[in-house]
Design an enzyme around this catalytic site. Structure first.
Site, mmCIF file in Angstrom:
data_model
loop_
_atom_site.group_PDB
_atom_site.id
_atom_site.type_symbol
_atom_site.label_atom_id
_atom_site.label_comp_id
_atom_site.label_asym_id
_atom_site.label_seq_id
_atom_site.Cartn_x
_atom_site.Cartn_y
_atom_site.Cartn_z
ATOM 1 N N THR A 39 41.917 -37.582 -15.921
ATOM 2 C CA THR A 39 41.542 -37.340 -14.433
ATOM 3 C C THR A 39 42.065 -36.092 -14.060
ATOM 4 O OG1 THR A 39 41.794 -38.354 -12.212
ATOM 5 C CG2 THR A 39 43.579 -38.794 -13.776
ATOM 6 N N LYS A 63 45.684 -40.629 -8.719
ATOM 7 C CA LYS A 63 45.148 -41.847 -9.768
ATOM 8 C C LYS A 63 46.289 -41.797 -11.025
ATOM 9 C CE LYS A 63 40.293 -42.173 -9.845
ATOM 10 N NZ LYS A 63 39.147 -42.148 -10.597
ATOM 11 N N ASP A 90 37.006 -45.703 -14.220
ATOM 12 C CA ASP A 90 35.961 -45.584 -12.952
ATOM 13 C C ASP A 90 35.906 -46.394 -11.938
ATOM 14 O OD1 ASP A 90 33.873 -43.595 -12.213
ATOM 15 O OD2 ASP A 90 32.347 -45.276 -12.672
ATOM 16 N N SER A 91 36.200 -46.188 -10.958
ATOM 17 C CA SER A 91 36.422 -46.982 -9.775
ATOM 18 C C SER A 91 35.389 -46.594 -8.493
ATOM 19 C CB SER A 91 37.784 -46.711 -8.891
ATOM 20 O OG SER A 91 38.543 -47.034 -10.072
ATOM 21 N N PHE A 113 44.455 -41.857 -0.673
ATOM 22 C CA PHE A 113 43.441 -40.759 -0.970
ATOM 23 C C PHE A 113 41.998 -41.319 -0.911
ATOM 24 C CE2 PHE A 113 44.824 -42.338 -4.979
ATOM 25 C CZ PHE A 113 43.815 -42.716 -5.657
ATOM 26 N N GLY A 114 40.925 -40.793 -1.127
ATOM 27 C CA GLY A 114 39.664 -41.444 -0.993
ATOM 28 C C GLY A 114 39.291 -42.163 0.341
ATOM 29 N N ASP A 143 40.812 -44.893 1.237
ATOM 30 C CA ASP A 143 41.994 -45.683 1.695
ATOM 31 C C ASP A 143 42.225 -45.896 3.035
ATOM 32 O OD1 ASP A 143 42.386 -45.916 -0.961
ATOM 33 O OD2 ASP A 143 44.527 -44.925 -1.355
#
Length: 200
Positions: A7, A12, A69-70, A150-151, A153
């Site tokens: 990554t 992560k 992978d999430s 992040f993302g 969240d």
């Protein structure tokens, strides 16, 4: 044991390192070993995509490779953004653009239930692989809350901790998060293999 995280996401990589450290595992990033790769995620499941990433990076180094992978699956959106969570607002969308699009899609929607899922795989140079999966359930908030993480969240309210992931400390999030659960399951499997005399 040293492994490489497949990554470029520093958040992560931090989670990987924190959760696996007590298993005696040191996590290096792709940057640490001087490799980079653009990997097409063509799998039909999170597990398939994790393996695709692991195999691609494994060809570039001589260490075991950890990949995940999430995704975020929203009930009202029939499981979307799902596999396309990172590209929900376009190929090069920022985290803020992803959150904004999700909130716009759920404008006025009553059922805001959702879950995060993470599939992880540790692939060894001999082709052996250890896989694990984790989930966490919650709801999508109506506005961003918190500055951590992040993302998605800041818009994911976790039922178990009573706050969004972006309002949680890293340790609070790791305790219940999808990736935390998947990595702890992976860690336990690795410990079992070591106790059985493997990887030594």
């Amino acid at each position: 044991m040293e492994i490489v995280a497949a990554t470029n996401n520093s958040g992560k990589a931090r989670e990987f390192a924190e959760i696996l450290k007590d298993a005696g595992i040191s996590v290096l990033t792709m940057k640490d070993i001087g490799v980079s790769a653009e990997i097409a995620e063509t799998g039909k499941t999170f597990a398939e995509n994790a393996m695709i990433k692991a195999k691609a990076v494994s060809k570039l180094c001589s260490l075991p490779v950890l990949a995940d992978d999430s995704g975020l699956c929203v009930t009202h959106l029939n499981g979307a953004p799902g596999l396309y969570s990172a590209r929900f607002a376009g190929e090069n969308a920022t985290d803020k653009e992803l959150r904004d699009k999700l909130l716009a899609e759920l404008e006025g929607v009553a059922d805001r239930s959702a879950f995060f899922i993470s599939s992880v795989v540790l692939l060894f140079q001999n082709g052996k692989a250890i896989e694990a999966e984790g989930k966490v359930f919650g709801t999508i908030t109506k506005e961003e809350r918190g500055t951590e993480g992040f993302g998605y969240d800041a818009v994911f309210y976790c039922d178990e901790i009573g706050k969004t992931f972006a309002e949680a400390s890293p340790s609070e999030k790791d305790r219940v998060s999808h990736r935390g659960r998947a990595l702890r399951e992976l860690r336990n499997k690795i410990k079992g293999e070591i106790e059985n005399g493997h990887f030594l």
